[in-house]
Motif scaffolding. Structure first.
Motif, PDB file in Angstrom:
ATOM      1  N   VAL A 202      49.584   6.567  77.936  1.00 27.67           N
ATOM      2  CA  VAL A 202      49.196   7.397  76.801  1.00 27.67           C
ATOM      3  C   VAL A 202      48.182   6.659  75.929  1.00 27.67           C
ATOM      4  O   VAL A 202      47.165   7.226  75.502  1.00 27.67           O
ATOM      5  CB  VAL A 202      50.435   7.802  75.977  1.00 27.67           C
ATOM      6  N   PHE A 203      48.440   5.375  75.665  1.00 28.56           N
ATOM      7  CA  PHE A 203      47.532   4.570  74.842  1.00 28.56           C
ATOM      8  C   PHE A 203      46.153   4.471  75.491  1.00 28.56           C
ATOM      9  O   PHE A 203      45.120   4.676  74.852  1.00 28.56           O
ATOM     10  CB  PHE A 203      48.136   3.177  74.642  1.00 28.56           C
ATOM     11  N   GLU A 204      46.117   4.176  76.779  1.00 30.02           N
ATOM     12  CA  GLU A 204      44.836   4.000  77.460  1.00 30.02           C
ATOM     13  C   GLU A 204      44.063   5.315  77.529  1.00 30.02           C
ATOM     14  O   GLU A 204      42.838   5.332  77.393  1.00 30.02           O
ATOM     15  CB  GLU A 204      45.085   3.450  78.868  1.00 30.02           C
ATOM     16  N   THR A 205      44.778   6.408  77.735  1.00 23.58           N
ATOM     17  CA  THR A 205      44.109   7.710  77.796  1.00 23.58           C
ATOM     18  C   THR A 205      43.457   8.061  76.461  1.00 23.58           C
ATOM     19  O   THR A 205      42.297   8.516  76.409  1.00 23.58           O
ATOM     20  CB  THR A 205      45.123   8.804  78.180  1.00 23.58           C
ATOM     21  N   GLN A 206      44.187   7.841  75.354  1.00 25.29           N
ATOM     22  CA  GLN A 206      43.637   8.121  74.025  1.00 25.29           C
ATOM     23  C   GLN A 206      42.453   7.214  73.714  1.00 25.29           C
ATOM     24  O   GLN A 206      41.433   7.656  73.173  1.00 25.29           O
ATOM     25  CB  GLN A 206      44.728   7.960  72.969  1.00 25.29           C
ATOM     26  N   MET A 207      42.585   5.932  74.063  1.00 24.89           N
ATOM     27  CA  MET A 207      41.504   4.990  73.776  1.00 24.89           C
ATOM     28  C   MET A 207      40.244   5.333  74.575  1.00 24.89           C
ATOM     29  O   MET A 207      39.141   5.266  74.062  1.00 24.89           O
ATOM     30  CB  MET A 207      41.940   3.558  74.089  1.00 24.89           C
ATOM     31  N   LYS A 208      40.429   5.718  75.829  1.00 27.35           N
ATOM     32  CA  LYS A 208      39.263   6.050  76.641  1.00 27.35           C
ATOM     33  C   LYS A 208      38.548   7.288  76.103  1.00 27.35           C
ATOM     34  O   LYS A 208      37.318   7.356  76.072  1.00 27.35           O
ATOM     35  CB  LYS A 208      39.663   6.275  78.097  1.00 27.35           C
ATOM     36  N   GLU A 209      39.340   8.272  75.658  1.00 28.25           N
ATOM     37  CA  GLU A 209      38.746   9.480  75.091  1.00 28.25           C
ATOM     38  C   GLU A 209      37.939   9.159  73.835  1.00 28.25           C
ATOM     39  O   GLU A 209      36.799   9.624  73.669  1.00 28.25           O
ATOM     40  CB  GLU A 209      39.850  10.486  74.763  1.00 28.25           C
ATOM     41  N   LEU A 210      38.528   8.344  72.935  1.00 31.81           N
ATOM     42  CA  LEU A 210      37.813   7.949  71.713  1.00 31.81           C
ATOM     43  C   LEU A 210      36.587   7.115  72.040  1.00 31.81           C
ATOM     44  O   LEU A 210      35.512   7.285  71.443  1.00 31.81           O
ATOM     45  CB  LEU A 210      38.752   7.171  70.789  1.00 31.81           C
ATOM     46  N   TRP A 211      36.727   6.200  72.991  1.00 33.17           N
ATOM     47  CA  TRP A 211      35.620   5.305  73.338  1.00 33.17           C
ATOM     48  C   TRP A 211      34.454   6.092  73.934  1.00 33.17           C
ATOM     49  O   TRP A 211      33.299   5.875  73.571  1.00 33.17           O
ATOM     50  CB  TRP A 211      36.113   4.241  74.313  1.00 33.17           C
ATOM     51  N   ASP A 212      34.767   6.995  74.865  1.00 32.28           N
ATOM     52  CA  ASP A 212      33.703   7.780  75.485  1.00 32.28           C
ATOM     53  C   ASP A 212      32.995   8.663  74.458  1.00 32.28           C
ATOM     54  O   ASP A 212      31.766   8.820  74.499  1.00 32.28           O
ATOM     55  CB  ASP A 212      34.286   8.664  76.598  1.00 32.28           C
ATOM     56  N   ARG A 213      33.770   9.224  73.523  1.00 31.66           N
ATOM     57  CA  ARG A 213      33.160  10.042  72.481  1.00 31.66           C
ATOM     58  C   ARG A 213      32.243   9.204  71.602  1.00 31.66           C
ATOM     59  O   ARG A 213      31.136   9.619  71.251  1.00 31.66           O
ATOM     60  CB  ARG A 213      34.238  10.696  71.632  1.00 31.66           C
ATOM     61  N   ARG A 214      32.693   7.988  71.253  1.00 31.17           N
ATOM     62  CA  ARG A 214      31.881   7.094  70.409  1.00 31.17           C
ATOM     63  C   ARG A 214      30.608   6.672  71.132  1.00 31.17           C
ATOM     64  O   ARG A 214      29.528   6.648  70.536  1.00 31.17           O
ATOM     65  CB  ARG A 214      32.709   5.857  70.029  1.00 31.17           C
ATOM     66  N   GLN A 215      30.715   6.343  72.413  1.00 34.79           N
ATOM     67  CA  GLN A 215      29.538   5.936  73.174  1.00 34.79           C
ATOM     68  C   GLN A 215      28.535   7.077  73.299  1.00 34.79           C
ATOM     69  O   GLN A 215      27.333   6.870  73.268  1.00 34.79           O
ATOM     70  CB  GLN A 215      29.953   5.441  74.565  1.00 34.79           C
ATOM     71  N   ALA A 216      29.061   8.299  73.434  1.00 30.40           N
ATOM     72  CA  ALA A 216      28.166   9.458  73.509  1.00 30.40           C
ATOM     73  C   ALA A 216      27.415   9.645  72.192  1.00 30.40           C
ATOM     74  O   ALA A 216      26.221   9.972  72.177  1.00 30.40           O
ATOM     75  CB  ALA A 216      28.968  10.712  73.845  1.00 30.40           C
ATOM     76  N   GLU A 217      28.111   9.444  71.071  1.00 28.24           N
ATOM     77  CA  GLU A 217      27.461   9.563  69.762  1.00 28.24           C
ATOM     78  C   GLU A 217      26.388   8.497  69.594  1.00 28.24           C
ATOM     79  O   GLU A 217      25.291   8.767  69.092  1.00 28.24           O
ATOM     80  CB  GLU A 217      28.507   9.438  68.650  1.00 28.24           C
ATOM     81  N   LEU A 218      26.716   7.262  70.022  1.00 26.14           N
ATOM     82  CA  LEU A 218      25.735   6.177  69.911  1.00 26.14           C
ATOM     83  C   LEU A 218      24.526   6.440  70.803  1.00 26.14           C
ATOM     84  O   LEU A 218      23.386   6.182  70.420  1.00 26.14           O
ATOM     85  CB  LEU A 218      26.380   4.841  70.283  1.00 26.14           C
ATOM     86  N   ALA A 219      24.795   6.940  72.013  1.00 25.85           N
ATOM     87  CA  ALA A 219      23.686   7.247  72.921  1.00 25.85           C
ATOM     88  C   ALA A 219      22.803   8.347  72.351  1.00 25.85           C
ATOM     89  O   ALA A 219      21.577   8.304  72.459  1.00 25.85           O
ATOM     90  CB  ALA A 219      24.240   7.650  74.285  1.00 25.85           C
ATOM     91  N   ASP A 220      23.447   9.354  71.741  1.00 29.71           N
ATOM     92  CA  ASP A 220      22.685  10.441  71.128  1.00 29.71           C
ATOM     93  C   ASP A 220      21.836   9.929  69.976  1.00 29.71           C
ATOM     94  O   ASP A 220      20.672  10.308  69.817  1.00 29.71           O
ATOM     95  CB  ASP A 220      23.645  11.528  70.634  1.00 29.71           C
TER      96      ASP A 220
END
Length: 579
Positions: A202-220
């Motif tokens: 559960v922890f890893e799934t939540q962290m990956k979702e937040l991380w991918d969202r953050r990386q997408a924002e930074l890339a944008d």
């Protein structure tokens, strides 16, 4: 006879054994030597291979992958994958598609190579990147093709604890905007083995979702903000050209906006985004000055042809304003005064951008003397136009404040073009620059008492004094050519030396006195025609003022007193000949 035969056989056996031993010894030695040689050769090849992989890429108009050890020349268009850290580079192209993403610009071939391409040009045979999940819910990137070749599997190595540490350093409001961070599961660290697989998953799934969202924002952000800088410069250049094509229309529009702003000065409902939007020549120049603080942006601005347009704004003729006559109505005269004031503002902002672009950067020093052709065919330079704007401005009553500020920016820009620029300094001599500056300085210091205490006038005088001192100091420390004597003589003539003494009056501020004494410290050995004792006593008087000046830091006071003492010594050591 039998004994002799036995003895002979024994001797032969001993010789054979000895020969074999020597052979084996030789083989062992040879083997050891070969092994050592192979190890050395292997290490050498490793070093050579590693060194060979480090190279500067050859830029083209097509995207190419930047290797781990590759270096990138200045001025390229760079894109980065914020998730994998991969980089691509190519030459700046004004036809670049703003909406093209870094991932879309690169295709992975079936052999693992990378082919730059646009999204629309991809064919069915081109490899695509897909994301699949295995039973452990670990993400795998699989490169698939239409042929029967096995897919290339790339398994990313996620460090979820590192992700949590990184995101936890964000501001609290930013974490809340993302929905908050999951808490680290209990039992982290030494007791990690007691954490259930379900809690960890559960922890890893939540962290990956937040991380991918953050990386997408930074890339944008990277794509839409950082990577659009060439387009920003191109837009600013087009707006400069548009103003030069029709200055009257744009000045009238700017004047109308100023009126609207004055009418709504007390309106709290103004849209801040609208106010700060780059829409007119004034806002373009303000934004451009900010952009040109970056060396790469200045280089690109010049390469893209923006420099001559910026310099032309210093010419009065390009703005096309008709001067008021005695037959003009009062209303027309007022409108013309306002238009003239706007032109002063445009020229002030242009000079500001020029000084910021070149300041302290040797690569850009040639910009100071680069030929610029005006609309009437006149060939001039940045230094020549700046000097003209400083020395040929009439202070109209309504425009006095703006004119003073404008003249300060002219000196600021000249300082950026002249400090450390030996070629520019020698060119400045050919247009009589030092002599005209000294006359301006004398004029400022000869004003009546009320005018002399004007902060803008004194600030302008201080800038000229500081510029003279900096140029002479630079030439003394670094000048090794025959021409350096002419530069020193031009900036340390009688007008400069006497004006420095005149500026040490009772009304001068501490900043003005400090600037003047520092300049006198440099000019003193070259001021051959002043009364040495009068000059020394002027500095001694300043020293006495610093000794009793209240609220002065102890270290600052000691430094200023040492400065004054050294300057007095240099003045008294001055020779009286002109050599």
């Amino acid at each position: 006879q039998r004994q002799q035969q036995q003895q002979q056989q024994q001797n032969n056996n001993q010789m054979k054994t000895s020969s074999q031993q020597r052979c084996f010894t030789t083989m062992r030695t040879t083997t050891t030597t070969m092994n050592t040689t192979l190890v050395i050769l292997f290490l050498s090849l490793c070093c050579i291979t590693h060194t060979a992989n480090a190279k500067e890429i050859v830029a083209t108009k097509e995207w190419q992958v930047v290797g781990e050890n590759d270096t990138i020349p200045a001025g390229l268009h760079i894109r980065m994958d914020m998730t994998t850290g991969g980089k691509w580079a190519k030459l700046i192209d004004e036809n670049d598609d703003d909406d093209e993403a870094a991932a879309d610009a690169v295709e992975i071939q079936s052999d693992g190579s990378v082919n730059p391409s646009s999204k629309k040009q991809r064919s069915s045979s081109t490899a695509a990147v897909a994301v699949e999940s295995n039973d452990n819910d670990k993400q795998e990137q699989t490169t698939t093709t239409n042929n029967d070749q096995p897919p290339i599997i790339i398994e990313p190595d996620y460090d979820y604890d590192m992700m949590h540490r990184t995101l936890s350093n964000l501001p609290t409001e930013e974490q809340e905007r993302m929905g908050g961070l999951p808490e680290l599961p209990s039992g982290e660290g030494k007791t990690k083995t007691i954490i259930s697989k379900e809690d960890r998953l559960v922890f890893e799934t939540q962290m990956k979702e937040l991380w991918d969202r953050r990386q997408a924002e930074l890339a944008d952000f990277q794509e839409n903000t950082v990577m659009d800088m060439p387009q920003v410069l191109q837009d600013r250049i087009q707006r400069l050209q548009s103003y030069l094509d029709d200055p009257q229309t744009q000045l009238l529009e700017l004047l109308e906006k100023k009126k609207e702003k004055e009418d709504t000065a007390n309106n709290d409902d103004d849209d801040e985004e609208t106010i700060n939007k780059v829409t007119d020549i004034s806002s373009v120049l303000l934004d451009l000055e900010y952009q040109l603080t970056d060396v790469d942006m200045t280089r690109d601005f010049h390469t893209m042809g923006g420099w001559p347009l910026l310099i032309r704004l210093l010419s009065n003729d390009v703005h096309g304003v008709v001067v008021a006559t005695n037959n003009s109505t009062t209303e027309n005269k007022n409108e013309l005064h306002k238009m003239t004031n706007l032109i002063h503002q445009v020229q002030l902002q242009a000079a500001w951008a020029i000084g910021t672009a070149v300041k302290n950067t040797g690569e850009f020093f040639p910009f100071a003397t680069e030929d610029v052709t005006l609309p009437d065919g006149t060939v001039t330079t940045a230094l020549e136009l700046l000097l003209h704007q400083l020395t040929n401005v009439v202070d109209d009553d309504e425009d006095a404040s703006m004119v003073r500020k404008k003249r300060q920016k002219m000196v600021y820009a000249m300082g950026g073009l002249l400090r450390g620029n030996r070629v520019g300094q020698l060119y400045f001599l050919t247009i009589d620059g030092p002599n005209q500056l000294s006359k301006e300085l004398q004029g400022l210091l000869l004003l009546d008492t009320t005018a002399a205490t004007n902060s803008n006038d004194m600030s302008l005088a201080k800038r000229i004094i500081a510029l003279a001192g900096d140029i002479v100091s630079d030439v003394v420390l670094h000048g090794d050519e025959a021409d350096h004597k002419a530069i020193i003589a031009s900036f340390s003539n009688d007008a400069y030396c006497e004006s420095c003494l005149d500026s040490l009056n009772d009304a001068a501020t501490r900043s003005m006195r400090e600037t003047t004494v520092r300049t006198l410290q440099v000019l003193a050995p070259f001021c051959h025609h002043w009364d040495k004792e009068v000059a020394a006593l002027a500095v001694v008087k300043v020293k006495q003022t610093w000794q009793v000046e209240p609220d002065m830091d102890h270290e600052v006071r000691r430094e200023l007193l040492d400065l004054a003492s050294d300057t007095v010594d240099r003045i008294r050591e001055t020779t009286t000949d002109d050599s």
